[in-house]
Write a protein that holds these residues in place. Sequence first.
Motif, mmCIF file in Angstrom:
data_model
loop_
_atom_site.group_PDB
_atom_site.id
_atom_site.type_symbol
_atom_site.label_atom_id
_atom_site.label_comp_id
_atom_site.label_asym_id
_atom_site.label_seq_id
_atom_site.Cartn_x
_atom_site.Cartn_y
_atom_site.Cartn_z
ATOM 1 N N TYR A 155 -72.581 -10.746 2.270
ATOM 2 C CA TYR A 155 -71.335 -10.649 1.516
ATOM 3 C C TYR A 155 -70.806 -12.060 1.312
ATOM 4 C CZ TYR A 155 -71.336 -5.712 2.905
ATOM 5 O OH TYR A 155 -71.678 -4.391 3.108
ATOM 6 N N ILE A 156 -70.438 -12.396 0.081
ATOM 7 C CA ILE A 156 -69.812 -13.674 -0.205
ATOM 8 C C ILE A 156 -68.310 -13.436 -0.290
ATOM 9 C CG2 ILE A 156 -69.591 -15.585 -1.827
ATOM 10 C CD1 ILE A 156 -72.474 -15.186 -2.626
ATOM 11 N N ILE A 157 -67.565 -13.995 0.676
ATOM 12 C CA ILE A 157 -66.133 -13.748 0.788
ATOM 13 C C ILE A 157 -65.352 -14.938 0.229
ATOM 14 C CG2 ILE A 157 -64.247 -13.142 2.344
ATOM 15 C CD1 ILE A 157 -66.582 -11.151 2.379
ATOM 16 N N PRO A 158 -64.560 -14.746 -0.832
ATOM 17 C CA PRO A 158 -63.682 -15.840 -1.284
ATOM 18 C C PRO A 158 -62.716 -16.205 -0.163
ATOM 19 C CG PRO A 158 -63.749 -14.033 -2.882
ATOM 20 C CD PRO A 158 -64.385 -13.527 -1.631
ATOM 21 N N ALA A 159 -62.751 -17.436 0.295
ATOM 22 C CA ALA A 159 -62.024 -17.798 1.516
ATOM 23 C C ALA A 159 -61.037 -18.940 1.341
ATOM 24 C CB ALA A 159 -63.023 -18.134 2.624
ATOM 25 N N ASN A 160 -60.758 -19.333 0.097
ATOM 26 C CA ASN A 160 -59.746 -20.364 -0.104
ATOM 27 C C ASN A 160 -58.378 -19.909 0.394
ATOM 28 O OD1 ASN A 160 -61.474 -22.227 -1.206
ATOM 29 N ND2 ASN A 160 -60.458 -22.344 -3.194
ATOM 30 N N LYS A 161 -58.103 -18.615 0.243
ATOM 31 C CA LYS A 161 -56.842 -18.038 0.709
ATOM 32 C C LYS A 161 -57.130 -17.252 1.984
ATOM 33 C CE LYS A 161 -54.597 -17.891 -3.807
ATOM 34 N NZ LYS A 161 -55.544 -18.805 -4.440
ATOM 35 N N LYS A 162 -56.610 -17.728 3.091
ATOM 36 C CA LYS A 162 -56.935 -17.163 4.391
ATOM 37 C C LYS A 162 -56.526 -15.701 4.498
ATOM 38 C CE LYS A 162 -56.466 -21.678 6.625
ATOM 39 N NZ LYS A 162 -55.741 -22.472 7.649
ATOM 40 N N TRP A 163 -55.374 -15.358 3.966
ATOM 41 C CA TRP A 163 -54.899 -13.975 4.071
ATOM 42 C C TRP A 163 -55.833 -13.006 3.360
ATOM 43 C CZ3 TRP A 163 -53.962 -11.520 -0.519
ATOM 44 C CH2 TRP A 163 -53.705 -12.320 -1.649
ATOM 45 N N PHE A 164 -56.386 -13.439 2.214
ATOM 46 C CA PHE A 164 -57.304 -12.554 1.495
ATOM 47 C C PHE A 164 -58.647 -12.482 2.204
ATOM 48 C CE2 PHE A 164 -60.502 -11.604 -1.766
ATOM 49 C CZ PHE A 164 -60.026 -10.362 -2.175
ATOM 50 N N ARG A 165 -59.088 -13.608 2.749
ATOM 51 C CA ARG A 165 -60.320 -13.608 3.549
ATOM 52 C C ARG A 165 -60.230 -12.579 4.664
ATOM 53 N NH1 ARG A 165 -59.853 -18.370 7.318
ATOM 54 N NH2 ARG A 165 -58.629 -16.793 8.437
ATOM 55 N N ASN A 166 -59.123 -12.557 5.382
ATOM 56 C CA ASN A 166 -58.956 -11.622 6.495
ATOM 57 C C ASN A 166 -58.979 -10.179 6.008
ATOM 58 O OD1 ASN A 166 -58.696 -13.845 8.169
ATOM 59 N ND2 ASN A 166 -56.467 -13.780 8.200
ATOM 60 N N LEU A 167 -58.291 -9.923 4.902
ATOM 61 C CA LEU A 167 -58.254 -8.571 4.350
ATOM 62 C C LEU A 167 -59.648 -8.102 3.954
ATOM 63 C CD1 LEU A 167 -56.422 -6.194 3.354
ATOM 64 C CD2 LEU A 167 -56.422 -7.334 1.119
ATOM 65 N N ALA A 168 -60.390 -8.972 3.254
ATOM 66 C CA ALA A 168 -61.729 -8.608 2.791
ATOM 67 C C ALA A 168 -62.671 -8.353 3.957
ATOM 68 C CB ALA A 168 -62.283 -9.717 1.894
ATOM 69 N N VAL A 169 -62.673 -9.243 4.936
ATOM 70 C CA VAL A 169 -63.566 -9.084 6.087
ATOM 71 C C VAL A 169 -63.244 -7.800 6.839
ATOM 72 C CG1 VAL A 169 -64.154 -10.024 8.358
ATOM 73 C CG2 VAL A 169 -64.056 -11.539 6.359
ATOM 74 N N CYS A 170 -61.970 -7.531 7.062
ATOM 75 C CA CYS A 170 -61.581 -6.336 7.808
ATOM 76 C C CYS A 170 -62.038 -5.068 7.093
ATOM 77 C CB CYS A 170 -60.064 -6.326 8.009
ATOM 78 S SG CYS A 170 -59.515 -5.136 9.248
ATOM 79 N N GLN A 171 -61.837 -5.009 5.788
ATOM 80 C CA GLN A 171 -62.236 -3.811 5.041
ATOM 81 C C GLN A 171 -63.748 -3.628 5.033
ATOM 82 O OE1 GLN A 171 -60.437 -3.259 1.199
ATOM 83 N NE2 GLN A 171 -58.357 -3.416 2.008
ATOM 84 N N ILE A 172 -64.490 -4.711 4.970
ATOM 85 C CA ILE A 172 -65.952 -4.623 5.002
ATOM 86 C C ILE A 172 -66.433 -4.093 6.349
ATOM 87 C CG2 ILE A 172 -68.052 -6.034 5.048
ATOM 88 C CD1 ILE A 172 -66.669 -7.765 2.841
ATOM 89 N N LEU A 173 -65.831 -4.563 7.442
ATOM 90 C CA LEU A 173 -66.238 -4.101 8.772
ATOM 91 C C LEU A 173 -65.848 -2.637 8.991
ATOM 92 C CD1 LEU A 173 -65.437 -7.218 10.996
ATOM 93 C CD2 LEU A 173 -67.597 -6.543 9.925
ATOM 94 N N VAL A 174 -64.679 -2.256 8.508
ATOM 95 C CA VAL A 174 -64.278 -0.848 8.600
ATOM 96 C C VAL A 174 -65.284 0.023 7.862
ATOM 97 C CG1 VAL A 174 -62.578 0.844 7.798
ATOM 98 C CG2 VAL A 174 -61.820 -1.221 8.983
ATOM 99 N N HIS A 175 -65.665 -0.393 6.668
ATOM 100 C CA HIS A 175 -66.633 0.375 5.880
ATOM 101 C C HIS A 175 -67.968 0.482 6.603
ATOM 102 C CE1 HIS A 175 -69.842 0.826 2.823
ATOM 103 N NE2 HIS A 175 -68.987 1.652 2.258
ATOM 104 N N ALA A 176 -68.428 -0.627 7.190
ATOM 105 C CA ALA A 176 -69.721 -0.617 7.888
ATOM 106 C C ALA A 176 -69.709 0.369 9.051
ATOM 107 C CB ALA A 176 -70.051 -2.015 8.386
ATOM 108 N N LEU A 177 -68.633 0.385 9.816
ATOM 109 C CA LEU A 177 -68.556 1.294 10.965
ATOM 110 C C LEU A 177 -68.391 2.739 10.516
ATOM 111 C CD1 LEU A 177 -66.346 -0.887 13.330
ATOM 112 C CD2 LEU A 177 -68.672 -0.097 13.821
#
Length: 269
Positions: A227-249
Motif C-alpha cells: 500500500y502506498i500511503i500519502p504521508a505528507n499530512k500526518k493525520w491522514f496517514r494515521n487514518l489511512a493506516v488504521c482503516q487498512i489494518l482494520v480491513h485486513a483483520l
Amino acid sequence: MKLERAFRIKPGKKVKLGHYDPGETFGYEKSSKMHATLQKDIARLDELQYVLYAENRRALLVVLQAVDTAGKDGTIRHVMAGMNPQSCKVASFKAPSAEEAEHDFLWRIHRAVPGRGEVGIFNRSYYEDVLVVRVHNLVPQAVWSKRYDQINSFERFLTQNHVRIVKLFLHISKEEQKRRLEKRLDDPTRQWKLSPADFRERQYWDDYQRAYEDALTRCNTEEAPWYIIPANKKWFRNLAVCQILVHALEEMKMNFPKPTIDLSQIKLK
C-alpha cells in the motif's frame, strides 16, 4: 471511499512514485469529525486484536517502510496506541550485528515474525536489503538482485503458515522531508532524533526512490500486497493506516474459540 482500495497496488503494476501525490487526502479534512472517525477505527482495531489473540490461530505482520522522517514511529505511536502490548510487538532492523551478518539476510527477520495470536510491527524490515544495500553498494548487484524473488518466496511461506502480511510504504515528498528535518533542528524536544545519517541519506533521494519503485513493483503479490500511503499530512496517514489494518483483520473472519469447559456444570455460590 474505502481507503484500503485506494492505496493497494495492483499486482503486476509498474510503480512510479512520481505518479502518487504524497499530499492526497481524497476529500478528507482535518476536523473533529475526522478525529472521531480515527478514534472509532482505533477502538475497532483494539477489538479485532483481542479476537486475534483469543483465537490464537493466525498472526498479523505489519511492515512499515519509508524514507527518514516519513512517520514510521509516529504511525506506531498513534495508530497502535490502543493495542494490548501483551500481544503486539515492534521490531526495528538496523545494521546487522556480527552474529546476524554470519547468516542469510532473512535469518534475523524470521526470528522476529509474530507468533499465533500476535500482531508484529516491523519498523523497517527485510526490504532494507534491497534498498540501503543497493543504494550504497554494500553487496554486489548479483547478490541483491536475487533477493526480490527470495523475499516473495519468504512472504508466500509466511502466508501459507497463517501470517497475514500488510506492507505500508509511507510516501512523503522531498520538500516535506526538508521541512520536517528543519523542524527537528529547531525543536529541542526532537533534536535527539537527529543523526548525521539523516542528512547524508537525503543526498541519495533519487537513488532511494528508484530502489523503492523496484521493490514496490517486484515484491507486490496477492498474498502480500503493498500500500502506498500519502504521508505528507500526518493525520491522514494515521487514518489511512488504521482503516487498512482494520480491513485486513476483518477479512480474516476471526472467531472467539469455544469454551474449554462445560459451562453448564459451573455453579457459583
